[in-house]
Design a protein around this motif. Structure first.
Motif, PDB file in Angstrom:
ATOM      1  N   HIS A 247       0.829  -1.195   0.000  1.00 13.10           N
ATOM      2  CA  HIS A 247       0.000   0.000   0.000  1.00 13.10           C
ATOM      3  C   HIS A 247       0.871   1.255   0.000  1.00 13.10           C
ATOM      4  O   HIS A 247       0.656   2.213  -0.747  1.00 13.10           O
TER       5      HIS A 247
ATOM      6  N   ARG B  10      -6.993   0.682  -4.070  1.00 17.99           N
ATOM      7  CA  ARG B  10      -8.024  -0.296  -3.711  1.00 17.99           C
ATOM      8  C   ARG B  10      -8.672  -0.877  -4.991  1.00 17.99           C
ATOM      9  O   ARG B  10      -8.732  -2.092  -5.167  1.00 17.99           O
ATOM     10  N   THR B  11      -9.119   0.006  -5.918  1.00 15.87           N
ATOM     11  CA  THR B  11      -9.808  -0.527  -7.100  1.00 15.87           C
ATOM     12  C   THR B  11      -8.861  -1.317  -7.992  1.00 15.87           C
ATOM     13  O   THR B  11      -9.239  -2.338  -8.530  1.00 15.87           O
ATOM     14  N   GLN B  12      -7.620  -0.859  -8.101  1.00 19.73           N
ATOM     15  CA  GLN B  12      -6.726  -1.565  -9.028  1.00 19.73           C
ATOM     16  C   GLN B  12      -6.079  -2.797  -8.415  1.00 19.73           C
ATOM     17  O   GLN B  12      -5.889  -3.803  -9.084  1.00 19.73           O
TER      18      GLN B  12
ATOM     19  N   SER C  97      -3.931   7.087  -5.203  1.00 23.24           N
ATOM     20  CA  SER C  97      -4.722   7.445  -4.027  1.00 23.24           C
ATOM     21  C   SER C  97      -5.172   6.136  -3.370  1.00 23.24           C
ATOM     22  O   SER C  97      -5.095   5.062  -3.986  1.00 23.24           O
ATOM     23  N   ASP C  98      -5.655   6.225  -2.128  1.00 21.70           N
ATOM     24  CA  ASP C  98      -6.144   5.017  -1.455  1.00 21.70           C
ATOM     25  C   ASP C  98      -7.209   4.334  -2.301  1.00 21.70           C
ATOM     26  O   ASP C  98      -7.213   3.118  -2.472  1.00 21.70           O
ATOM     27  N   GLU C  99      -8.069   5.159  -2.836  1.00 15.40           N
ATOM     28  CA  GLU C  99      -9.165   4.662  -3.658  1.00 15.40           C
ATOM     29  C   GLU C  99      -8.641   3.923  -4.904  1.00 15.40           C
ATOM     30  O   GLU C  99      -9.053   2.796  -5.207  1.00 15.40           O
ATOM     31  N   GLU C 100      -7.692   4.562  -5.592  1.00 13.71           N
ATOM     32  CA  GLU C 100      -7.124   3.930  -6.809  1.00 13.71           C
ATOM     33  C   GLU C 100      -6.397   2.633  -6.467  1.00 13.71           C
ATOM     34  O   GLU C 100      -6.511   1.630  -7.173  1.00 13.71           O
TER      35      GLU C 100
ATOM     36  N   GLY D 116      -6.770  -4.008  -5.027  1.00 12.38           N
ATOM     37  CA  GLY D 116      -7.415  -4.534  -3.828  1.00 12.38           C
ATOM     38  C   GLY D 116      -7.276  -6.045  -3.741  1.00 12.38           C
ATOM     39  O   GLY D 116      -6.944  -6.596  -2.689  1.00 12.38           O
TER      40      GLY D 116
ATOM     41  N   SER E 247       1.254   4.200  -2.788  1.00  9.12           N
ATOM     42  CA  SER E 247       1.024   5.611  -2.497  1.00  9.12           C
ATOM     43  C   SER E 247       2.239   6.453  -2.893  1.00  9.12           C
ATOM     44  O   SER E 247       2.089   7.564  -3.404  1.00  9.12           O
TER      45      SER E 247
END
Ligand code: ASP
Length: 581
Positions: free
Chosen positions: A493, A507-509, A502-505, A511, A497
């Motif tokens: 993670h 996660r989606t890519q 981003s945290d969101e990106e 996760g 970063s």
């Protein structure tokens, strides 16, 4: 039964046997009352003999065939009167008693001979004819043999072959993805894998321990010469390993291949750090078949009189042994070479160590004999040697000098394709600063682990962190690269970063990968080899194209099937795609 034997196997041992052969007409030779057909298949060439005294009409039929006709012949193996020691079948011929044309052929657009008159594009358009030529055929046979040897080696070492999907989701490995629209999921796309990287890591989480696959990978890059949009990797991953374990295993594999196919005993491969490779060769994939390493002159060549050197970040040169007799013209040609925009040097300073012990340079105005002597000492030059020097920014000068080194070595015949000099390059920087996007990029890929001792630097000085990665280099080509991977969620993670996700990106890519790391992910690492290049090098060639059955051209086109191509409106409608061009 079409045939009893192939065209490559009959010898005097078969004399008197009645045989049936099939193949392509390589050549028809008419000599007075006789006709000979060279019949060719994958295995070789056998001579078919016709004689008007044996059968007049049969001979006339034979004369009507032409190049590349497919025929079937029946006859007796007899001893040849004029033997051809160059062919395994050269002591016999077939006294043909009957034959038939299975399929005639138009005159091929280029000659199907070892040396052909066909240009590259024409040969690609009629690739199936090109494959009939020995050089291409031999390459494909070699490829198949190397493929088998790799499988045997890895199989014996406990690796298992597992297929991973081709329809996946984008993974960032530096290149653009090829994408495939999904009909059943409107507006959504699969991506073709740039490599099976995340899947092989998940196989380690899945407990498969040692994985390999000889697998197609796809990268939508602007095609530099000799790149293919789809290419083949020997892709491998191992669990519970450190860098040393992976390197040992695959050094073993490549040594085995070099011994088996090139008759080379390679011994243990030298290891060089990235920094060392850059300092000594200006290149992270140095060709070490020859020396000509870099000598830095910063301490001896800044004298306050020659501005170009005084202002340079780096003054660096190579020594061309025995080249002090180079003419003005030869040196000018080298200067022109380094000044080409692709190479980008501002100029080339030269210094000859003459046989009488005197030194002559292009900058005699600024440096006296004593100063030049110091240069010669730095170079460990001897009378008869030529020193070639570039200066400027460190990065640019090294790059330009590296090109000059390779160019000169080529000219001097030091890059013998039959000589194999493998090595490992290790300790790459983990990250590269990209000026354009003003972001850090992973030099290898985002899953590569930092060297454990450098972890504390990750926050404070990310640019100084070294990767736990390794490249295998052969004759100036990176043939394989890999790393020990990150296997903890937090570190993965953090890495993402740092790379600007981003945290969101993240996660989606990724996760799925980070989730997997929370269910008992073992330490793991691996490597992938460019199979096309490896086979080409083993085959003594620099170009991979002729080691691929159906390659694409520099524009990424398959000239034979004419692709890529437009698709029907109906297909577009089904995919809900609208073209705007
Ligand atoms: N997936 C990497 C590549 O294609 C190789 C590796 O790290 O194993 O370059």
């Amino acid at each position: 039964m079409y045939r009893t034997h192939t065209c490559g196997e009959l010898t005097l041992k078969n004399q008197g046997e009645s045989v049936r052969l099939t193949g392509w007409v390589q050549r028809v030779r008419n000599l007075g009352g006789m006709t000979f057909i060279d019949l060719r298949d994958r295995y070789g060439i056998t001579q078919l003999a016709f004689n008007e005294e044996w059968d007049d009409s049969l001979m006339n039929e034979a004369r009507k065939t032409g190049r590349e006709f497919v025929i079937e012949a029946h006859g007796k193996v007899i001893e040849r009167s004029s033997k051809n020691p160059a062919l395994p079948t050269g002591e016999i011929e077939i006294k043909v008693s009957s034959f038939s044309v299975l399929n005639p052929s138009q005159t091929p657009p280029f000659t199907i001979e070892d040396e052909t008159d066909g240009g590259e594009e024409l040969r690609m358009k009629y690739r199936y004819l090109d494959i009939r030529r020995n050089p291409v055929k031999e390459n494909l046979l070699l490829r198949s043999r190397v493929n088998l040897a790799v499988r045997q080696y890895l199989n014996q070492s406990g690796f298992i072959d597992i297929e991973t999907p081709y329809l996946i989701k984008s993974t960032p490995e530096g290149a653009r993805d090829f994408v495939v629209p999904s009909r059943m999921n409107e507006g959504q796309f699969y991506a073709l894998p740039q490599s099976p990287q995340t899947f092989k890591q998940l196989l380690m989480v899945g407990g498969m321990d040692k994985y390999y696959q000889i697998v197609k990978c796809f990268r939508d890059e602007d095609l530099r010469a000799d790149r293919q949009p789809e290419f083949t990797q020997i892709d491998c991953e191992m669990a519970f390993v450190e860098r040393q374990d992976v390197m040992q295993t695959f050094e073993g594999m490549v040594s085995h291949l070099l011994k088996e196919f090139a008759g080379t005993e390679s011994g243990s491969f030298p290891r060089m750090t990235y920094d060392e490779a850059m300092r000594l060769y200006g290149n992270d994939k140095p060709d070490i078949r020859f020396e000509m390493t870099f000598t830095e002159l910063n301490t001896v060549a800044k004298n306050g009189r020659f501005k170009i050197f005084d202002e340079a970040e780096l003054i660096v040169g190579i020594k061309a042994e025995g080249c002090a007799n180079y003419s003005r013209k030869q040196i000018d040609a080298l200067t022109d070479f380094v000044k080409r925009p692709q190479i980008g040097a501002g100029g080339l300073v030269w210094c000859k160590y003459n046989h009488d012990g005197s030194l002559k340079s292009s900058v005699d105005k600024f440096f006296d004999q004593e100063a030049l002597k110091k240069w010669a000492e730095e170079f460990s030059a001897r009378p008869g040697d030529l020193m070639l020097i570039i200066s400027g920014s460190a990065q640019k000068s090294r790059k330009a000098l590296s090109e000059l080194r390779l160019h000169l070595a080529e000219e001097l015949g030091l890059r013998d394709p039959k000589v194999f000099a493998p090595l490992w390059v290790v300790d790459f920087p983990l990250l590269e600063w990209d000026e354009e996007s003003q972001r850090w990029h992973a030099m290898h890929h985002p899953f590569t682990s930092p060297k454990p001792e450098d972890l504390p630097l990750l926050d404070s000085e990310p640019g100084k962190v070294k990767a736990n990665a390794y490249d295998m280099v052969l004759n100036g080509n990176e043939i394989g690269g890999g790393s020990i991977r990150i296997h903890h969620k937090e570190l993965q993670h953090k890495m993402l970063s740092i790379l600007g996700f981003s945290d969101e990106e993240a996660r989606t890519q990724f996760g799925f990968l980070m989730d997997a790391f929370e269910y008992g992910a073992p330490p793991h690492g691996g490597i992938a080899f460019g199979f096309d290049r490896l086979v080409a090098l083993i085959g003594g060639k620099e170009s991979i194209r002729d080691f691929i059955a159906f390659p694409k051209n520099n524009a990424g086109r398959d000239l034979m099937i004419n692709s890529p191509s437009a698709i029907d409106q109906q297909q577009l409608d089904e995919l809900k795609l609208k073209l705007t061009i």
